[in-house]
Every structure is written in C-alpha cells, then in structure tokens.
Write a protein that holds these residues in place. Structure first.
Motif, PDB file in Angstrom:
ATOM      1  N   GLU A 188     -10.448  -9.017 -31.544  1.00 32.64           N
ATOM      2  CA  GLU A 188     -10.579  -7.958 -32.540  1.00 32.64           C
ATOM      3  C   GLU A 188     -11.714  -7.004 -32.169  1.00 32.64           C
ATOM      4  O   GLU A 188     -12.814  -7.421 -31.841  1.00 32.64           O
ATOM      5  CB  GLU A 188     -10.856  -8.574 -33.910  1.00 32.64           C
ATOM      6  CG  GLU A 188     -10.904  -7.584 -35.042  1.00 32.64           C
ATOM      7  CD  GLU A 188     -11.108  -8.257 -36.381  1.00 32.64           C
ATOM      8  OE1 GLU A 188     -11.211  -7.531 -37.386  1.00 32.64           O
ATOM      9  OE2 GLU A 188     -11.183  -9.506 -36.422  1.00 32.64           O
ATOM     10  N   GLY A 189     -11.418  -5.711 -32.185  1.00 31.72           N
ATOM     11  CA  GLY A 189     -12.419  -4.700 -31.886  1.00 31.72           C
ATOM     12  C   GLY A 189     -12.470  -4.282 -30.435  1.00 31.72           C
ATOM     13  O   GLY A 189     -13.182  -3.341 -30.086  1.00 31.72           O
ATOM     14  N   ASP A 218     -11.531  -2.385 -27.278  1.00 31.90           N
ATOM     15  CA  ASP A 218     -10.814  -1.173 -26.883  1.00 31.90           C
ATOM     16  C   ASP A 218     -10.576  -1.095 -25.381  1.00 31.90           C
ATOM     17  O   ASP A 218      -9.718  -0.330 -24.928  1.00 31.90           O
ATOM     18  CB  ASP A 218     -11.603   0.071 -27.308  1.00 31.90           C
ATOM     19  CG  ASP A 218     -11.724   0.182 -28.820  1.00 31.90           C
ATOM     20  OD1 ASP A 218     -10.730  -0.118 -29.515  1.00 31.90           O
ATOM     21  OD2 ASP A 218     -12.816   0.546 -29.311  1.00 31.90           O
ATOM     22  N   ASP A 235     -24.869  -2.880 -30.970  1.00 29.53           N
ATOM     23  CA  ASP A 235     -24.925  -1.436 -31.192  1.00 29.53           C
ATOM     24  C   ASP A 235     -25.592  -0.783 -29.987  1.00 29.53           C
ATOM     25  O   ASP A 235     -26.801  -0.889 -29.802  1.00 29.53           O
ATOM     26  CB  ASP A 235     -25.706  -1.124 -32.465  1.00 29.53           C
ATOM     27  CG  ASP A 235     -25.686   0.360 -32.825  1.00 29.53           C
ATOM     28  OD1 ASP A 235     -25.190   1.163 -32.003  1.00 29.53           O
ATOM     29  OD2 ASP A 235     -26.161   0.706 -33.911  1.00 29.53           O
ATOM     30  N   SER A 292     -20.235  -0.889 -28.491  1.00 33.54           N
ATOM     31  CA  SER A 292     -20.707  -2.274 -28.418  1.00 33.54           C
ATOM     32  C   SER A 292     -19.942  -2.980 -27.314  1.00 33.54           C
ATOM     33  O   SER A 292     -18.873  -2.521 -26.890  1.00 33.54           O
ATOM     34  CB  SER A 292     -20.513  -2.991 -29.758  1.00 33.54           C
ATOM     35  OG  SER A 292     -19.197  -2.826 -30.238  1.00 33.54           O
ATOM     36  N   SER A 303     -16.070  -1.982 -26.980  1.00 34.93           N
ATOM     37  CA  SER A 303     -15.593  -1.269 -28.155  1.00 34.93           C
ATOM     38  C   SER A 303     -16.236   0.114 -28.162  1.00 34.93           C
ATOM     39  O   SER A 303     -17.382   0.273 -27.751  1.00 34.93           O
ATOM     40  CB  SER A 303     -15.962  -2.013 -29.443  1.00 34.93           C
ATOM     41  OG  SER A 303     -15.593  -1.241 -30.571  1.00 34.93           O
ATOM     42  N   LEU A 308     -16.892   1.670 -30.848  1.00 37.43           N
ATOM     43  CA  LEU A 308     -17.670   1.772 -32.080  1.00 37.43           C
ATOM     44  C   LEU A 308     -18.736   0.687 -32.134  1.00 37.43           C
ATOM     45  O   LEU A 308     -18.500  -0.439 -31.680  1.00 37.43           O
ATOM     46  CB  LEU A 308     -16.747   1.642 -33.299  1.00 37.43           C
ATOM     47  CG  LEU A 308     -15.671   2.712 -33.466  1.00 37.43           C
ATOM     48  CD1 LEU A 308     -14.777   2.365 -34.644  1.00 37.43           C
ATOM     49  CD2 LEU A 308     -16.300   4.085 -33.639  1.00 37.43           C
ATOM     50  N   ARG A 354     -18.511  -3.614 -33.835  1.00 28.20           N
ATOM     51  CA  ARG A 354     -17.119  -4.049 -33.933  1.00 28.20           C
ATOM     52  C   ARG A 354     -16.916  -5.510 -33.543  1.00 28.20           C
ATOM     53  O   ARG A 354     -15.944  -6.141 -33.957  1.00 28.20           O
ATOM     54  CB  ARG A 354     -16.242  -3.156 -33.059  1.00 28.20           C
ATOM     55  CG  ARG A 354     -16.032  -1.776 -33.604  1.00 28.20           C
ATOM     56  CD  ARG A 354     -15.037  -1.805 -34.753  1.00 28.20           C
ATOM     57  NE  ARG A 354     -13.675  -1.988 -34.266  1.00 28.20           N
ATOM     58  CZ  ARG A 354     -12.694  -2.560 -34.946  1.00 28.20           C
ATOM     59  NH1 ARG A 354     -12.933  -3.068 -36.145  1.00 28.20           N
ATOM     60  NH2 ARG A 354     -11.484  -2.656 -34.451  1.00 28.20           N
ATOM     61  N   THR A 405     -17.653  -9.211 -33.905  1.00 26.19           N
ATOM     62  CA  THR A 405     -18.188 -10.142 -34.882  1.00 26.19           C
ATOM     63  C   THR A 405     -18.258 -11.551 -34.281  1.00 26.19           C
ATOM     64  O   THR A 405     -17.891 -11.761 -33.122  1.00 26.19           O
ATOM     65  CB  THR A 405     -17.283 -10.174 -36.117  1.00 26.19           C
ATOM     66  OG1 THR A 405     -15.987 -10.677 -35.719  1.00 26.19           O
ATOM     67  CG2 THR A 405     -17.119  -8.767 -36.697  1.00 26.19           C
ATOM     68  N   SER A 453     -14.910 -12.416 -33.184  1.00 27.72           N
ATOM     69  CA  SER A 453     -14.606 -11.814 -31.888  1.00 27.72           C
ATOM     70  C   SER A 453     -15.183 -12.659 -30.757  1.00 27.72           C
ATOM     71  O   SER A 453     -14.534 -12.867 -29.715  1.00 27.72           O
ATOM     72  CB  SER A 453     -15.165 -10.395 -31.812  1.00 27.72           C
ATOM     73  OG  SER A 453     -14.640  -9.562 -32.808  1.00 27.72           O
TER      74      SER A 453
END
Length: 232
Positions: free
Chosen positions: A39-40, A42, A96, A118, A138, A140, A143, A145, A148
C-alpha cells in the motif's frame, strides 16, 4: 488491510515468480509486485552493490533509476545502506522526504526534488547470500505505514527465495551448456589431430590462457571453425 486477501495475493505472486523463465524476468516481476501488493508504493526497484558501484537490476520508472544514481553519487541513502548492510540493518524507511533527515541529510532534499515523498529499502537475503535491496517509493509523504512495512517484508522474503532459485537455475543451465560445447570442441580436435581426450582438453585450456579468452568461447569458435581461430 485484509490479510486473508493479502495472503492469497502473496501466494499467487510466489507462484508467478517461480514461473519466470529468466533472472531478469524474476527481477522485473519482483519490482512490479511491490507496486501491486504494498500500500502506498508508486514505484519500485532492485539495487545491488558491486564493490563501490551501484547497479540497478530492475526499475519500474525513471525516478527509481535517478534515485539509485543519486545515492551512488552521494554514498548515502536508505537503499544504498540496505544493499551494503551498513550497521547490520536490513530495513530502512524515510517517512517524509521533505523533512530534515539527520541520517541521510545530503540525500533527502535532492530526492524530494526527484518526486520522492517517502521510501523504504529492504535487504533481500537467504541463509547463503545477500541478493540486493528491494526499494519502494511513494510520491507522497507519510504513505508507508506499519502495514506497508509488514507487506514489504513478506514480499522481500518471497522475492529473495525466488531470485536465488532463478540465479541457481541460470547458473546450472549455463554450466550444462558450457560442458556440452567444450565436449563438442574436444571431439573435433580429437578427430582432426588424432589425439586423446586429455590432450584435446589441455589444448583448449592452453589456448584460453595464452589468448585471454574464456574456455567456453574458445570451444564455441572451435565448433564453428573446425579448429582454433587464427591469433589476431
């Protein structure tokens, strides 16, 4: 996350990896699987260190390649450290990229300019060898967690087994092919020069050493020409 569904996805991915017919195909499928299962994520890639040089073995986009080159130039970054196993750690995460990051201060700002929000770096390994770092990106911040991270660990574990198997299969296939072509070349030399098997093999080996050409390549040329190639 629906863990039952994730387990089914991982099982399907593991079968898919083992069905790949090459090391390159396995690597590309590993990177693609990260985008599908974590998840998250890209973009994803696989990096390995050869001495002091970074080699990108798989990448789903330009951002991955650019990040690898940046980490190689700066000699720092989560994927760079994961591939080298600095401090014995096997997992790294930057939540971040736009925030001041004390561990990789030179890397964070230019990575953010590449579009990285991230990222995570996970060492792929088996009991016998380290196989490089699986790198997840990612666009963003925030993203990735804990869920993840868990998914990435599971993926990297399955990916390491599949990649090790693919490499072993490729090495075995190459060894069999090498043995076959050397045997064929020896047969040609034995028939042409009326020499026994050991002398034919020694002749191939001497030519290989004297001309700094791999034994398999010498044998291949002998099978094509019917004799040793003329020295240049």
């Amino acid at each position: 996350m629906n863990w039952q569904h994730f387990a089914q996805q991982i099982a399907a991915m593991a079968r898919d990896l083992l069905e790949q017919d090459s090391v390159a195909g396995t690597l590309d499928r590993i990177a693609a699987s990260a985008m599908e299962l974590v998840e998250g994520c890209d973009a994803a890639g696989v990096m390995i260190m050869r001495g002091d040089q970074v080699q990108t073995l798989a990448a789903t986009g330009q951002m991955v390649d650019e990040s690898d080159r940046l980490q190689e130039r700066l000699r720092e970054g989560p994927c760079f450290d994961a591939a080298r196993r600095r401090d014995g750690e096997r997992f790294y995460r930057i939540a971040d990229m736009t925030a001041l990051h004390q561990r990789w201060p030179a890397f964070a700002a230019p990575a953010a300019e590449l579009g990285v929000g991230s990222m995570m770096g996970i060492l792929m390994f088996t009991d016998e060898e380290n196989l490089g770092a699986l790198n997840l990106y990612s666009r963003l911040p925030g993203r990735f967690t804990e869920t993840s991270e868990t998914a990435a660990w599971v993926l990297a574990s399955h990916a390491a087994v599949a990649l090790s198997s693919a490499r072993n299969h490729a090495q075995l296939t190459e060894a069999v092919a090498t043995r076959h072509v050397i045997g064929e070349a020896m047969g040609i030399l034995m028939a042409r020069h009326h020499i026994p098997e050991n002398e034919a093999f020694n002749a191939l080996r001497r030519y290989s050493q004297d001309h700094n050409v791999k034994l398999r390549e010498v044998a291949r040329q002998v099978t094509e020409l019917g004799t040793f190639p003329r020295a240049k």
